[in-house]
Motif scaffolding. Structure first.
Motif, PDB file in Angstrom:
ATOM      1  N   PHE A   1      10.072 -39.796  66.880  1.00 53.53           N
ATOM      2  CA  PHE A   1       8.822 -40.593  66.822  1.00 53.53           C
ATOM      3  C   PHE A   1       7.790 -39.206  66.692  1.00 53.53           C
ATOM      4  CE2 PHE A   1       4.898 -41.810  68.398  1.00 53.53           C
ATOM      5  CZ  PHE A   1       4.772 -43.342  67.857  1.00 53.53           C
ATOM      6  N   HIS A   2       7.030 -39.464  65.545  1.00 51.07           N
ATOM      7  CA  HIS A   2       6.017 -38.280  65.040  1.00 51.07           C
ATOM      8  C   HIS A   2       4.561 -39.122  65.106  1.00 51.07           C
ATOM      9  CE1 HIS A   2       9.088 -35.276  65.126  1.00 51.07           C
ATOM     10  NE2 HIS A   2       9.695 -36.029  64.074  1.00 51.07           N
ATOM     11  N   GLY A   3       4.665 -40.196  65.163  1.00 50.14           N
ATOM     12  CA  GLY A   3       3.167 -40.827  65.147  1.00 50.14           C
ATOM     13  C   GLY A   3       3.163 -42.080  64.184  1.00 50.14           C
ATOM     14  N   ARG A   4       2.027 -42.643  64.046  1.00 58.33           N
ATOM     15  CA  ARG A   4       1.831 -44.298  63.272  1.00 58.33           C
ATOM     16  C   ARG A   4       0.981 -44.084  62.189  1.00 58.33           C
ATOM     17  NH1 ARG A   4       3.889 -48.402  66.737  1.00 58.33           N
ATOM     18  NH2 ARG A   4       4.167 -47.778  69.086  1.00 58.33           N
ATOM     19  N   THR A   5       0.245 -43.239  61.612  1.00 57.63           N
ATOM     20  CA  THR A   5      -0.307 -43.039  60.657  1.00 57.63           C
ATOM     21  C   THR A   5       0.572 -42.706  59.378  1.00 57.63           C
ATOM     22  OG1 THR A   5      -1.009 -40.599  61.007  1.00 57.63           O
ATOM     23  CG2 THR A   5      -2.721 -41.956  61.573  1.00 57.63           C
ATOM     24  N   THR A   6       0.033 -43.312  58.115  1.00 58.99           N
ATOM     25  CA  THR A   6       1.263 -43.311  57.206  1.00 58.99           C
ATOM     26  C   THR A   6       1.894 -41.896  56.898  1.00 58.99           C
ATOM     27  OG1 THR A   6      -0.664 -42.573  55.609  1.00 58.99           O
ATOM     28  CG2 THR A   6      -0.081 -45.187  56.051  1.00 58.99           C
ATOM     29  N   GLY A   7       1.345 -41.013  57.051  1.00 52.31           N
ATOM     30  CA  GLY A   7       2.391 -39.457  56.805  1.00 52.31           C
ATOM     31  C   GLY A   7       3.181 -39.482  57.802  1.00 52.31           C
ATOM     32  N   ALA A   8       2.536 -39.553  59.008  1.00 48.95           N
ATOM     33  CA  ALA A   8       3.354 -39.351  60.315  1.00 48.95           C
ATOM     34  C   ALA A   8       4.707 -40.368  60.698  1.00 48.95           C
ATOM     35  CB  ALA A   8       2.619 -39.202  61.552  1.00 48.95           C
ATOM     36  N   LEU A   9       3.993 -41.435  60.045  1.00 48.00           N
ATOM     37  CA  LEU A   9       5.157 -42.718  60.116  1.00 48.00           C
ATOM     38  C   LEU A   9       6.285 -42.411  59.329  1.00 48.00           C
ATOM     39  CD1 LEU A   9       5.295 -45.425  61.382  1.00 48.00           C
ATOM     40  CD2 LEU A   9       4.213 -46.672  59.299  1.00 48.00           C
ATOM     41  N   ALA A  10       6.210 -41.766  58.149  1.00 46.94           N
ATOM     42  CA  ALA A  10       7.164 -41.346  57.527  1.00 46.94           C
ATOM     43  C   ALA A  10       8.270 -40.610  58.224  1.00 46.94           C
ATOM     44  CB  ALA A  10       6.762 -40.856  55.771  1.00 46.94           C
ATOM     45  N   LEU A  11       7.798 -39.883  58.848  1.00 44.87           N
ATOM     46  CA  LEU A  11       8.724 -38.902  59.844  1.00 44.87           C
ATOM     47  C   LEU A  11       9.494 -39.797  60.989  1.00 44.87           C
ATOM     48  CD1 LEU A  11       7.115 -36.981  57.760  1.00 44.87           C
ATOM     49  CD2 LEU A  11       7.230 -35.474  59.775  1.00 44.87           C
ATOM     50  N   THR A  12       8.606 -40.750  61.308  1.00 46.24           N
ATOM     51  CA  THR A  12       9.119 -41.540  62.373  1.00 46.24           C
ATOM     52  C   THR A  12      10.234 -42.544  61.906  1.00 46.24           C
ATOM     53  OG1 THR A  12       6.855 -41.548  63.665  1.00 46.24           O
ATOM     54  CG2 THR A  12       8.398 -43.523  64.130  1.00 46.24           C
ATOM     55  N   HIS A  13      11.354 -42.472  62.660  1.00 47.90           N
ATOM     56  CA  HIS A  13      12.450 -43.112  62.401  1.00 47.90           C
ATOM     57  C   HIS A  13      12.683 -44.623  62.548  1.00 47.90           C
ATOM     58  CE1 HIS A  13      17.008 -44.396  62.773  1.00 47.90           C
ATOM     59  NE2 HIS A  13      16.834 -43.758  61.470  1.00 47.90           N
ATOM     60  N   LYS A  14      12.113 -45.147  63.526  1.00 44.24           N
ATOM     61  CA  LYS A  14      12.131 -46.523  63.870  1.00 44.24           C
ATOM     62  C   LYS A  14      12.033 -47.574  62.874  1.00 44.24           C
ATOM     63  CE  LYS A  14      11.322 -49.656  67.916  1.00 44.24           C
ATOM     64  NZ  LYS A  14      10.911 -49.880  69.222  1.00 44.24           N
ATOM     65  N   PRO A  15      12.678 -48.415  62.323  1.00 48.37           N
ATOM     66  CA  PRO A  15      12.350 -49.293  61.332  1.00 48.37           C
ATOM     67  C   PRO A  15      11.334 -50.246  61.509  1.00 48.37           C
ATOM     68  CG  PRO A  15      14.902 -49.146  61.393  1.00 48.37           C
ATOM     69  CD  PRO A  15      14.067 -48.435  62.627  1.00 48.37           C
ATOM     70  N   ALA A  16      11.403 -50.820  62.780  1.00 48.68           N
ATOM     71  CA  ALA A  16      10.404 -51.715  63.091  1.00 48.68           C
ATOM     72  C   ALA A  16       8.983 -51.403  62.736  1.00 48.68           C
ATOM     73  CB  ALA A  16      10.660 -52.322  64.519  1.00 48.68           C
TER      74      ALA A  16
ATOM     75  N   GLU B   1      11.577 -32.847  67.098  1.00 47.10           N
ATOM     76  CA  GLU B   1      11.175 -32.660  68.649  1.00 47.10           C
ATOM     77  C   GLU B   1      12.187 -31.873  69.565  1.00 47.10           C
ATOM     78  OE1 GLU B   1       9.950 -37.061  69.783  1.00 47.10           O
ATOM     79  OE2 GLU B   1      11.092 -37.142  68.150  1.00 47.10           O
ATOM     80  N   PRO B   2      11.811 -30.814  70.379  1.00 43.04           N
ATOM     81  CA  PRO B   2      12.773 -30.399  71.393  1.00 43.04           C
ATOM     82  C   PRO B   2      13.470 -31.590  72.341  1.00 43.04           C
ATOM     83  CG  PRO B   2      10.856 -29.115  71.186  1.00 43.04           C
ATOM     84  CD  PRO B   2      10.409 -30.446  70.616  1.00 43.04           C
ATOM     85  N   ILE B   3      12.600 -32.310  72.713  1.00 42.94           N
ATOM     86  CA  ILE B   3      13.159 -33.642  73.347  1.00 42.94           C
ATOM     87  C   ILE B   3      12.623 -34.795  72.702  1.00 42.94           C
ATOM     88  CG2 ILE B   3      13.299 -34.930  75.557  1.00 42.94           C
ATOM     89  CD1 ILE B   3      12.894 -32.328  76.940  1.00 42.94           C
ATOM     90  N   GLN B   4      13.560 -35.904  72.375  1.00 46.15           N
ATOM     91  CA  GLN B   4      13.101 -37.114  71.712  1.00 46.15           C
ATOM     92  C   GLN B   4      12.380 -37.790  72.848  1.00 46.15           C
ATOM     93  OE1 GLN B   4      15.973 -38.706  69.266  1.00 46.15           O
ATOM     94  NE2 GLN B   4      15.420 -37.601  67.483  1.00 46.15           N
ATOM     95  N   GLY B   5      11.114 -38.014  72.959  1.00 48.04           N
ATOM     96  CA  GLY B   5      10.332 -38.752  73.771  1.00 48.04           C
ATOM     97  C   GLY B   5      10.409 -40.372  73.785  1.00 48.04           C
ATOM     98  N   GLU B   6       9.888 -40.813  72.740  1.00 50.47           N
ATOM     99  CA  GLU B   6      10.136 -42.315  72.443  1.00 50.47           C
ATOM    100  C   GLU B   6      11.646 -42.713  71.970  1.00 50.47           C
ATOM    101  OE1 GLU B   6       7.563 -44.433  72.726  1.00 50.47           O
ATOM    102  OE2 GLU B   6       6.294 -42.763  73.626  1.00 50.47           O
ATOM    103  N   GLY B   7      12.248 -41.732  71.606  1.00 48.17           N
ATOM    104  CA  GLY B   7      13.659 -42.029  71.468  1.00 48.17           C
ATOM    105  C   GLY B   7      14.528 -42.253  72.469  1.00 48.17           C
ATOM    106  N   GLY B   8      13.761 -41.800  73.746  1.00 39.80           N
ATOM    107  CA  GLY B   8      14.616 -42.309  75.008  1.00 39.80           C
ATOM    108  C   GLY B   8      14.947 -41.083  75.880  1.00 39.80           C
ATOM    109  N   VAL B   9      14.009 -40.078  75.638  1.00 39.37           N
ATOM    110  CA  VAL B   9      13.991 -38.631  76.356  1.00 39.37           C
ATOM    111  C   VAL B   9      15.635 -38.188  76.225  1.00 39.37           C
ATOM    112  CG1 VAL B   9      13.387 -37.772  78.673  1.00 39.37           C
ATOM    113  CG2 VAL B   9      12.525 -39.888  78.146  1.00 39.37           C
ATOM    114  N   VAL B  10      15.816 -37.696  74.949  1.00 39.34           N
ATOM    115  CA  VAL B  10      16.970 -37.116  74.487  1.00 39.34           C
ATOM    116  C   VAL B  10      16.961 -35.684  74.286  1.00 39.34           C
ATOM    117  CG1 VAL B  10      19.071 -37.467  73.152  1.00 39.34           C
ATOM    118  CG2 VAL B  10      17.899 -39.426  73.860  1.00 39.34           C
ATOM    119  N   PRO B  11      17.346 -34.893  75.086  1.00 40.54           N
ATOM    120  CA  PRO B  11      17.209 -33.294  74.743  1.00 40.54           C
ATOM    121  C   PRO B  11      17.793 -32.766  73.322  1.00 40.54           C
ATOM    122  CG  PRO B  11      17.462 -33.760  77.292  1.00 40.54           C
ATOM    123  CD  PRO B  11      17.916 -34.937  76.401  1.00 40.54           C
ATOM    124  N   ALA B  12      17.349 -31.996  72.717  1.00 36.55           N
ATOM    125  CA  ALA B  12      18.078 -31.336  71.706  1.00 36.55           C
ATOM    126  C   ALA B  12      19.133 -30.278  72.643  1.00 36.55           C
ATOM    127  CB  ALA B  12      17.310 -30.704  70.765  1.00 36.55           C
TER     128      ALA B  12
END
Length: 404
Positions: free
Chosen positions: A141-156, A193-204
């Protein structure tokens, strides 16, 4: 449960909210009026322990005297100047960030107003390499503006607004071989992200970030680390990437940096990367305004003077130890670092646990159906975290009863 009878002012304010505000957030859970430390109160006088911290924003909690003093003083001097000019607080905050990040000579900071804007700046930085491909991760999850949204993974989040920025691929999280296969001469940046926050707090794993650094370097691509949620002491170090010994080419910050005031930042490491963006190639009317920068300085000063990095490590470990000691089969573990944690559950009880927690005076975030995210103020005490741990079995009892 809270209703119009037991919370009449809340009911009134929510009615007005729904008549006046765009419904992109749905119906708010509470109408909050004031706070102190890790506590907040709603308009009906109910007190809650804030274990979400404005989604990792309220680093110093609520009403911290250092933040209040700094913002009040700055508001009496200058609130805003255009980017034709600079201010002492803007320069000082940039210098502090560079020093804390260990950035080499020739590094620089661009200030904006949010994490999404910091990612947008990073995308433009990457495009200046002359390449167009960007590698991100599944679950990102990297944001919701159109550029950042392209990097965000969640299909919804993505699908209603496609087509988005082309050239972005999402790889399985933590998969080094996928990085090695996919990062190449067309890749402008690897964004993680070093830890995916919105992804469920999943550390790298440290090895994954180290591999990303190696692979990006070999391909001549930028390594951009999104520390919007993990930065500014949240994980027990100034920046989470420091725990893996990884120095990125660029880093994005926001959330805790302003302690509640809107501020974001793109940090570029070294003169070669810094030189990719020149005069007129990016900007922000409100970015780096003196009020937000004064808040940022107060946050960094307080984390340092109050020893909050050590505190975050200690109370984060205390939380994990206490949850594990419950030995409750309905709790499958605790993941994350410092005070960015997820309590994982054996079934999809998280929304019900959060709802019952709210009735019990606890603000929790069901970041996934089977995970409760905790990102409390960095000043939260072990005793306050114990209130959550002690309540958790009962919250799970009630959540389980609903599922029968």
């Amino acid at each position: 449960m809270t209703d119009a009878t037991t919370a009449p002012l809340t009911h009134e304010w929510l009615g007005r909210y729904e008549s006046a505000l765009l419904g992109v957030f749905g119906r708010p859970q509470l109408v909050l009026e004031h706070g102190d430390g890790a506590w907040v109160w709603d308009v009906d006088g109910r007190r809650y322990l804030d274990l979400v911290g404005g989604l990792a924003v309220n680093a110093l909690g609520h009403n911290h005297p250092a933040l209040v003093s700094a913002v009040s003083k700055q508001a009496g001097q200058l609130v805003h100047v255009s980017n034709f000019f600079t201010t002492p607080s803007q320069v000082e905050l940039a210098e502090r960030i560079l020093g804390l990040s260990g950035a080499p000579e020739g590094s620089a900071v661009f200030f904006c107003n949010s994490g999404t804007e910091a990612i947008e700046a990073a995308v433009k930085l990457a495009r200046r390499t002359g390449r167009t491909g960007i590698v991100a991760a599944e679950g990102a999850f990297h944001g919701r503006t159109t550029g950042a949204l392209a990097l965000t993974h969640k299909p919804a989040y993505r699908e209603p607004f496609e087509p988005l920025l082309p050239g972005v691929v999402h790889l399985p999280w933590g998969d080094v071989e996928a990085l090695e296969r996919s990062v190449g001469p067309d890749t402008s940046a690897v964004v993680l992200e070093p830890i995916q926050g919105e992804g469920g707090v999943v550390p790298a794993a440290p090895e994954y970030l180290q591999a990303a650094r190696r692979v990006a370097t070999e391909a001549g691509a930028l390594l951009v680390l999104d520390e919007i949620q993990t930065g500014v002491g949240r994980t027990g170090s100034w920046f989470a990437c420091q725990q893996a010994g990884v120095v990125p080419d660029a880093m994005t910050l926001a959330k805790g940096l302003g302690g509640g005031l809107p501020i974001g930042a793109l940090v570029t490491f070294g003169p070669e990367v810094t030189g990719l963006l020149g005069a007129g190639q990016h900007g922000s009317t409100f970015g780096g305004n003196p009020l937000a920068c004064a808040a940022g300085l107060a946050v960094l000063d307080t984390i340092e003077s109050e020893g909050l990095l050590e505190h975050v490590r200690a109370v984060g470990e205390h939380l994990e130890t206490r949850v594990t000691a419950l030995d409750d089969p309905r709790v499958t573990g605790v993941r994350g670092r410092g005070l960015l944690r997820a309590v994982t559950l054996a079934q999809e009880w998280a929304p019900a646990v959060a709802a019952h927690g709210r009735d019990a005076g606890l603000i929790l975030n069901p970041v996934a159906p089977d995970a409760i995210r905790l990102a409390p103020p960095l000043v939260v005490t072990a005793e306050q975290l114990d209130l959550f741990v002690d309540a958790l079995p009962g919250l799970l009892d009630r959540a389980g009863e609903e599922g029968r």
